[in-house]
Design a protein around this motif. Structure first.
Motif, PDB file in Angstrom:
ATOM      1  N   ILE A 171     -46.429 -38.298  -3.347  1.00  0.00           N
ATOM      2  CA  ILE A 171     -45.632 -37.251  -3.989  1.00  0.00           C
ATOM      3  C   ILE A 171     -44.254 -37.142  -3.349  1.00  0.00           C
ATOM      4  O   ILE A 171     -44.061 -37.514  -2.195  1.00  0.00           O
ATOM      5  N   GLU A 172     -43.317 -36.641  -4.143  1.00  0.00           N
ATOM      6  CA  GLU A 172     -41.973 -36.314  -3.662  1.00  0.00           C
ATOM      7  C   GLU A 172     -41.869 -34.791  -3.675  1.00  0.00           C
ATOM      8  O   GLU A 172     -41.658 -34.190  -4.722  1.00  0.00           O
ATOM      9  N   PRO A 173     -42.073 -34.142  -2.527  1.00  0.00           N
ATOM     10  CA  PRO A 173     -42.143 -32.667  -2.487  1.00  0.00           C
ATOM     11  C   PRO A 173     -40.764 -32.028  -2.624  1.00  0.00           C
ATOM     12  O   PRO A 173     -39.777 -32.538  -2.095  1.00  0.00           O
ATOM     13  N   HIS A 174     -40.722 -30.899  -3.334  1.00  0.00           N
ATOM     14  CA  HIS A 174     -39.459 -30.191  -3.531  1.00  0.00           C
ATOM     15  C   HIS A 174     -39.448 -28.802  -2.901  1.00  0.00           C
ATOM     16  O   HIS A 174     -38.447 -28.385  -2.351  1.00  0.00           O
ATOM     17  N   ARG A 175     -40.545 -28.079  -2.975  1.00  0.00           N
ATOM     18  CA  ARG A 175     -40.603 -26.779  -2.308  1.00  0.00           C
ATOM     19  C   ARG A 175     -42.040 -26.275  -2.253  1.00  0.00           C
ATOM     20  O   ARG A 175     -42.899 -26.716  -3.020  1.00  0.00           O
ATOM     21  N   LEU A 176     -42.277 -25.351  -1.320  1.00  0.00           N
ATOM     22  CA  LEU A 176     -43.562 -24.670  -1.215  1.00  0.00           C
ATOM     23  C   LEU A 176     -43.417 -23.293  -1.846  1.00  0.00           C
ATOM     24  O   LEU A 176     -42.414 -22.610  -1.641  1.00  0.00           O
ATOM     25  N   VAL A 177     -44.408 -22.894  -2.616  1.00  0.00           N
ATOM     26  CA  VAL A 177     -44.362 -21.598  -3.292  1.00  0.00           C
ATOM     27  C   VAL A 177     -45.701 -20.891  -3.127  1.00  0.00           C
ATOM     28  O   VAL A 177     -46.716 -21.517  -2.828  1.00  0.00           O
ATOM     29  N   ALA A 178     -45.687 -19.574  -3.306  1.00  0.00           N
ATOM     30  CA  ALA A 178     -46.912 -18.788  -3.303  1.00  0.00           C
ATOM     31  C   ALA A 178     -47.046 -18.122  -4.662  1.00  0.00           C
ATOM     32  O   ALA A 178     -46.133 -17.445  -5.127  1.00  0.00           O
ATOM     33  N   ILE A 179     -48.167 -18.349  -5.335  1.00  0.00           N
ATOM     34  CA  ILE A 179     -48.441 -17.756  -6.635  1.00  0.00           C
ATOM     35  C   ILE A 179     -49.719 -16.952  -6.514  1.00  0.00           C
ATOM     36  O   ILE A 179     -50.777 -17.508  -6.214  1.00  0.00           O
ATOM     37  N   ASP A 180     -49.610 -15.634  -6.722  1.00  0.00           N
ATOM     38  CA  ASP A 180     -50.773 -14.740  -6.558  1.00  0.00           C
ATOM     39  C   ASP A 180     -51.434 -14.936  -5.206  1.00  0.00           C
ATOM     40  O   ASP A 180     -52.662 -14.967  -5.084  1.00  0.00           O
ATOM     41  N   GLY A 181     -50.609 -15.097  -4.164  1.00  0.00           N
ATOM     42  CA  GLY A 181     -51.137 -15.203  -2.814  1.00  0.00           C
ATOM     43  C   GLY A 181     -51.721 -16.558  -2.463  1.00  0.00           C
ATOM     44  O   GLY A 181     -52.335 -16.708  -1.409  1.00  0.00           O
ATOM     45  N   ALA A 183     -50.966 -20.737  -1.918  1.00  0.00           N
ATOM     46  CA  ALA A 183     -49.858 -21.633  -1.614  1.00  0.00           C
ATOM     47  C   ALA A 183     -49.952 -22.930  -2.417  1.00  0.00           C
ATOM     48  O   ALA A 183     -51.036 -23.509  -2.553  1.00  0.00           O
ATOM     49  N   TYR A 184     -48.808 -23.365  -2.942  1.00  0.00           N
ATOM     50  CA  TYR A 184     -48.725 -24.617  -3.687  1.00  0.00           C
ATOM     51  C   TYR A 184     -47.503 -25.405  -3.217  1.00  0.00           C
ATOM     52  O   TYR A 184     -46.552 -24.828  -2.677  1.00  0.00           O
ATOM     53  N   VAL A 185     -47.522 -26.718  -3.446  1.00  0.00           N
ATOM     54  CA  VAL A 185     -46.346 -27.547  -3.238  1.00  0.00           C
ATOM     55  C   VAL A 185     -45.911 -28.077  -4.600  1.00  0.00           C
ATOM     56  O   VAL A 185     -46.709 -28.666  -5.339  1.00  0.00           O
ATOM     57  N   GLU A 186     -44.670 -27.806  -4.959  1.00  0.00           N
ATOM     58  CA  GLU A 186     -44.109 -28.314  -6.199  1.00  0.00           C
ATOM     59  C   GLU A 186     -43.530 -29.688  -5.908  1.00  0.00           C
ATOM     60  O   GLU A 186     -42.771 -29.861  -4.943  1.00  0.00           O
ATOM     61  N   CYS A 187     -43.864 -30.669  -6.730  1.00  0.00           N
ATOM     62  CA  CYS A 187     -43.503 -32.043  -6.399  1.00  0.00           C
ATOM     63  C   CYS A 187     -43.443 -32.919  -7.640  1.00  0.00           C
ATOM     64  O   CYS A 187     -43.844 -32.519  -8.735  1.00  0.00           O
ATOM     65  N   PHE A 188     -42.948 -34.148  -7.428  1.00  0.00           N
ATOM     66  CA  PHE A 188     -43.056 -35.201  -8.437  1.00  0.00           C
ATOM     67  C   PHE A 188     -44.147 -36.142  -7.960  1.00  0.00           C
ATOM     68  O   PHE A 188     -44.078 -36.679  -6.852  1.00  0.00           O
ATOM     69  N   CYS A 189     -45.193 -36.301  -8.785  1.00  0.00           N
ATOM     70  CA  CYS A 189     -46.334 -37.136  -8.412  1.00  0.00           C
ATOM     71  C   CYS A 189     -46.125 -38.533  -8.986  1.00  0.00           C
ATOM     72  O   CYS A 189     -46.037 -38.711 -10.211  1.00  0.00           O
ATOM     73  N   ARG A 190     -46.036 -39.530  -8.123  1.00  0.00           N
ATOM     74  CA  ARG A 190     -45.823 -40.899  -8.586  1.00  0.00           C
ATOM     75  C   ARG A 190     -47.052 -41.449  -9.300  1.00  0.00           C
ATOM     76  O   ARG A 190     -46.939 -42.307 -10.176  1.00  0.00           O
ATOM     77  N   ARG A 191     -48.212 -40.961  -8.933  1.00  0.00           N
ATOM     78  CA  ARG A 191     -49.454 -41.401  -9.585  1.00  0.00           C
ATOM     79  C   ARG A 191     -49.466 -40.973 -11.053  1.00  0.00           C
ATOM     80  O   ARG A 191     -49.839 -41.730 -11.945  1.00  0.00           O
ATOM     81  N   ALA A 192     -49.063 -39.722 -11.309  1.00  0.00           N
ATOM     82  CA  ALA A 192     -49.033 -39.198 -12.677  1.00  0.00           C
ATOM     83  C   ALA A 192     -47.716 -39.479 -13.376  1.00  0.00           C
ATOM     84  O   ALA A 192     -47.616 -39.327 -14.593  1.00  0.00           O
ATOM     85  N   GLN A 193     -46.685 -39.875 -12.598  1.00  0.00           N
ATOM     86  CA  GLN A 193     -45.340 -40.067 -13.132  1.00  0.00           C
ATOM     87  C   GLN A 193     -44.847 -38.815 -13.853  1.00  0.00           C
ATOM     88  O   GLN A 193     -44.260 -38.874 -14.939  1.00  0.00           O
TER      89      GLN A 193
END
Length: 306
Positions: A171-181, A183-193
């Motif tokens: 993955i190419e990570p862009h930022r970490l976010v919290a949704i409803d408490g 944690a997620y990493v927003e990214c571009f996944c090369r596997r899924a393109q």
């Protein structure tokens, strides 16, 4: 690679605060403090000089001492209030709560705890707001993700999805976010393109590459969470108000009950919502949602019993 907007905005605000506190700051000192070249500082000062309040007339712009500027020294004549932040009590409480939620999720940077405590002190709170984590997050993994985001580096991850399928992704990570408490990493996944939002608690392995991120962040504010599967819930009509809060839900009346069909992005998030109307549930499909609901219910019962 071109500099991203967020790091530069952070530096510009930092320059304003530093110069305001110091009175005068040589460009060479600013360059050393913010780890950039003197020429970059000069461009930053010029950018700030053209910034200000809506209207952008002479009296609306940030103003520096032009004589000192020619000597490579920054000195603010009029900051237009950029370095002064005023929060109402309601805004302060909301900010403390949001910071506490991010800290609990594992997505917050190290300085978040200090910021939460300082704002709490300003509000006159005796104790900092503490939110218990919704799920366990490996803080070593979070630190590696944050480091990769900061340095713009590609990551290899081992990821376990909601159906307990383990996959290897780059993955190419862009930022970490919290949704409803959570944690997620927003990214571009090369596997899924394609762009993805991966739950950090489901990442079980991280390897940071010495390779720069190529894909830019998505144009939208945040990425669309990708559906894992579709679920169907039948419940008493009185619980409709909870079901209506599920994203993209379609609800139809079935006698004295209602049937809700919706896409599931995060099965634990859905289980939390359904737990609020557990006594009114008639049927829950598929099995993975029932299993998650049972797990959350057992956790609540164990807490009460303890």
């Amino acid at each position: 690679m071109a500099e991203k907007a967020l790091p530069r905005l952070t530096r510009l605000l930092g320059i304003m605060t530093y110069v305001q506190d110091e009175g005068e700051a040589p460009f060479v000192d600013l360059a050393e403090k913010f780890d950039v070249s003197v020429e970059t500082i000069r461009k930053d000062i010029n950018a700030l000089w053209a910034s200000g309040l809506p209207g952008y007339a002479g009296g609306d712009l940030i103003d520096f001492d032009s004589y000192l500027f020619d000597q490579d020294v920054a000195s603010i004549i009029d900051s237009q209030g950029v370095t002064q932040v005023r929060l109402s009590t309601r805004e302060g409480v909301a900010l403390v709560g949001a910071l506490a939620s991010m800290i609990a999720s594992g997505a917050a940077p190290a300085v978040a705890s200090s910021a939460r405590d300082k704002i709490g002190e300003m509000l006159g709170a005796d104790d900092p707001v503490v939110v218990q984590p919704i799920a366990d997050v490996d803080h070593n993994i979070t630190a590696s993700l944050q480091d990769a985001v900061t340095r713009g580096r590609v990551i290899d991850v081992e990821y376990v999805d909601a159906a307990d399928h383990r996959t290897s992704r780059t993955i190419e990570p862009h930022r970490l976010v919290a949704i409803d408490g959570v944690a997620y990493v927003e990214c571009f996944c090369r596997r899924a393109q394609d762009y993805r939002t991966l739950r950090i608690g489901r990442i079980v392995g991280v390897q940071v590459r010495n390779e720069e991120v190529i894909a830019p962040p998505a144009d939208s504010s945040g990425f669309t969470l990708v559906s894992q599967f579709e679920a169907t819930v039948v419940a008493a009509r009185g619980s409709r108000w909870v079901l209506e809060d599920l994203p993209g839900v379609k609800i139809e009346d079935v006698g004295d009950d209602v049937r809700a069909t919706f896409d599931v992005v995060d099965v634990d998030w859905v289980a939390d919502r359904l737990l609020a109307i557990a006594p009114y549930l008639r049927a829950v499909e598929p099995k993975s949602v029932r299993a998650a609901l049972a797990q959350h219910a057992n956790a609540v019962l164990a807490t009460v019993a303890g």
